[in-house]
Design an enzyme around this catalytic site. Structure first.
Site, mmCIF file in Angstrom:
data_model
loop_
_atom_site.group_PDB
_atom_site.id
_atom_site.type_symbol
_atom_site.label_atom_id
_atom_site.label_comp_id
_atom_site.label_asym_id
_atom_site.label_seq_id
_atom_site.Cartn_x
_atom_site.Cartn_y
_atom_site.Cartn_z
ATOM 1 N N ASP A 242 0.827 -1.205 0.000
ATOM 2 C CA ASP A 242 0.000 0.000 0.000
ATOM 3 C C ASP A 242 0.864 1.258 0.000
ATOM 4 O O ASP A 242 1.904 1.314 0.673
ATOM 5 C CB ASP A 242 -0.894 -0.016 1.243
ATOM 6 C CG ASP A 242 -1.792 1.204 1.337
ATOM 7 O OD1 ASP A 242 -2.702 1.325 0.496
ATOM 8 O OD2 ASP A 242 -1.575 2.023 2.252
ATOM 9 N N GLU A 266 1.387 -0.366 -5.044
ATOM 10 C CA GLU A 266 0.422 0.662 -5.427
ATOM 11 C C GLU A 266 1.160 2.004 -5.522
ATOM 12 O O GLU A 266 1.186 2.787 -4.587
ATOM 13 C CB GLU A 266 -0.702 0.752 -4.390
ATOM 14 C CG GLU A 266 -1.763 1.789 -4.740
ATOM 15 C CD GLU A 266 -2.373 2.473 -3.516
ATOM 16 O OE1 GLU A 266 -3.532 2.914 -3.628
ATOM 17 O OE2 GLU A 266 -1.714 2.571 -2.467
#
EC number: 3.2.1.1
Length: 461
Positions: A242, A266
């Protein structure tokens, strides 16, 4: 008498340990149990579908129902997903976060509390208990699916207020998790004596300092680090990192080198060159946000010429994870199924969003596209024609015949002569959207068609 004396000494020692270090004893018991289960979990991984040979399922969406039932819901679906051609499921952050039973997990507090400790206002996480999570992972492995963990290591949340000698002001950096693992204080966050900052902070949360050896030890180096515990004890097979803009690429690279497993970051940026740079530095895959934004512009803007734009899959298809929607962004409303036809016939590793598959779009059509991806979509890509309304591309085949995909975003049927890789061969549309079965000419040319606001996929019959 000597034996009795030894026995009494042992009893006194155990009693002292229990009364003075309850968390420590729990940890020892936990570790012993973990070691006993590691061999079983590793064995269960044998026979899993290789990640990238099928399609990934994002097995959640933002604000899935609270109440601790989500792991059971996902478990009920893994076999049918596997049967449809899914090869991996991506779960939300699995550990206890600041908002306890109401959190989606992106405000992590205790990386080792999977719903078994009473802290942050609950025992279970939003998604369920540790036992239910382990059951889900086992069921997924039995269905030959890999399980991808969502890893949030940029920031933490839920710590107690403490004085910070590096800033002169108190901050919420005192973390005392009930798991007894990875305690944190102000020196484990930015700024500290060794590092002032890294790439960026998120939402005002305490920014975890990856330059600190203690943080590195607990995240990936120790035998019971987060990375090794998640892989060897809980049974995770890969990682979705993340907000990787918040720390340097070497962090992901070191984690991957320590434990292996499929990894994707990400890095939220629509520039394909930037994604290619980050992927190269981290030595892992990246979500193809460049592809996402080109598709948004093409289908929302009704101009398929935008598909000519630069994308990560065009630069390095082996590192591109493509998607049409996810838990953070869902901007393609017009032609969403056409967008899936695009990513499921092109290079890259495609992802299906849970709500698109289970609730919003035609499951039958998505299953058909997954089958096409897994059985026909091989080899390099040649773009044959693009204009405002039409897009035609050819996959040139690799251990399969390849295909031709024809996307029609207009309001009427379209036909077009295109060059295939097949000479004097009868072909058919594997989507069922056209009943034509033309024969290619000796020079490999053939006329194909596509219905309005739809698509066809052609390959030898």
């Amino acid at each position: 008498m000597k034996t009795l004396f030894k026995f009494l000494i042992i009893l006194l020692f155990i009693n002292y340990s229990c009364s003075n270090n309850e968390a420590g004893v729990d940890s020892v018991i936990d570790e012993t149990s973990s070691q006993n289960s590691s061999e079983k979990k590793l064995k269960a991984r044998q026979g899993l579908k290789p990640i990238g040979t099928g399609v990934m399922m994002q097995a959640f969406y933002w604000d899935v129902p609270a109440g601790g039932t989500w792991w059971e819901k996902v478990e009920s679906k893994v076999q049918s997903w596997s049967d449809a051609g899914i090869d991996a499921i991506w779960l939300p952050p699995v550990s206890k976060a600041q908002n306890g039973a109401f959190s989606m997990g992106y405000d992590p507090f205790d990386y080792y509390d999977f719903g078994q400790y009473n802290q942050m206002g609950s025992v279970e996480t939003r998604f369920g208990s540790k036992t239910e999570l382990e059951s889900l992972i086992n069921k997924a492995h039995n269905a030959k699916l890999s399980v991808i963990a969502d890893i949030v290591i940029n920031h933490n949340s839920g710590g107690e207020l403490e004085d910070n000698p590096y800033t002169g002001t108190p901050y919420y950096t005192d973390f005392n998790p009930k798991s007894g693992k990875f305690f944190r204080t102000n020196s484990d966050f930015h700024p500290n004596a060794n590092c002032n900052s890294d790439s960026g902070v998120f939402g005002g949360f305490p920014d975890l300092s990856h330059c600190q050896p203690y943080v590195q030890d607990w995240l990936w180096k120790r035998s019971n680090s987060v990375a090794k515990y998640y892989k060897n004890v809980m049974g995770f097979d890969g990682w979705r990192f993340d907000y990787v803009k918040g720390f340097e690429p070497w962090v992901v690279r070191e984690w991957k080198n320590a434990v292996g497993g499929f990894s994707v970051g990400e890095y939220w940026d629509g520039n394909a060159s930037t994604l290619d740079w980050w992927s190269g530095e981290a030595q892992v895959s990246a979500f193809d946000f460049a592809c996402y934004y080109r598709m948004r512009d093409a289908f929302q803007g009704n101009d398929l010429n935008k598909l000519k734009g630069d994308m990560l899959w065009k630069r390095n298809s082996r590192k591109a994870v493509t998607f049409v929607a996810n838990h953070d962004t869902d901007e393609i409303y017009n032609g969403k199924l056409l967008a899936y036809a695009y990513i499921l016939t092109h290079e890259g590793y495609p992802t299906i969003f849970y709500r698109d598959y289970e609730e919003w779009l035609s499951k039958t059509k998505l299953k058909n596209l997954i089958w096409i991806h897994n059985n026909l979509a091989g080899g390099s890509t040649s773009i044959l024609h693009v204009d405002n309304d039409e897009y035609v591309a050819r996959r040139n085949g690799h251990n399969n015949a390849g295909l031709v995909v024809y996307i029609n975003n207009s309001n009427s049927w379209k036909e077009r002569w295109i060059e295939t890789n097949w000479s004097n061969t009868r072909i058919k549309d594997y989507t069922g959207n056209s009943n034509w079965q033309p024969v290619t000419q000796g020079g490999k040319w053939v006329k194909v068609q596509a219905p309005p606001k739809s698509y066809t996929v052609w390959s030898p019959k």
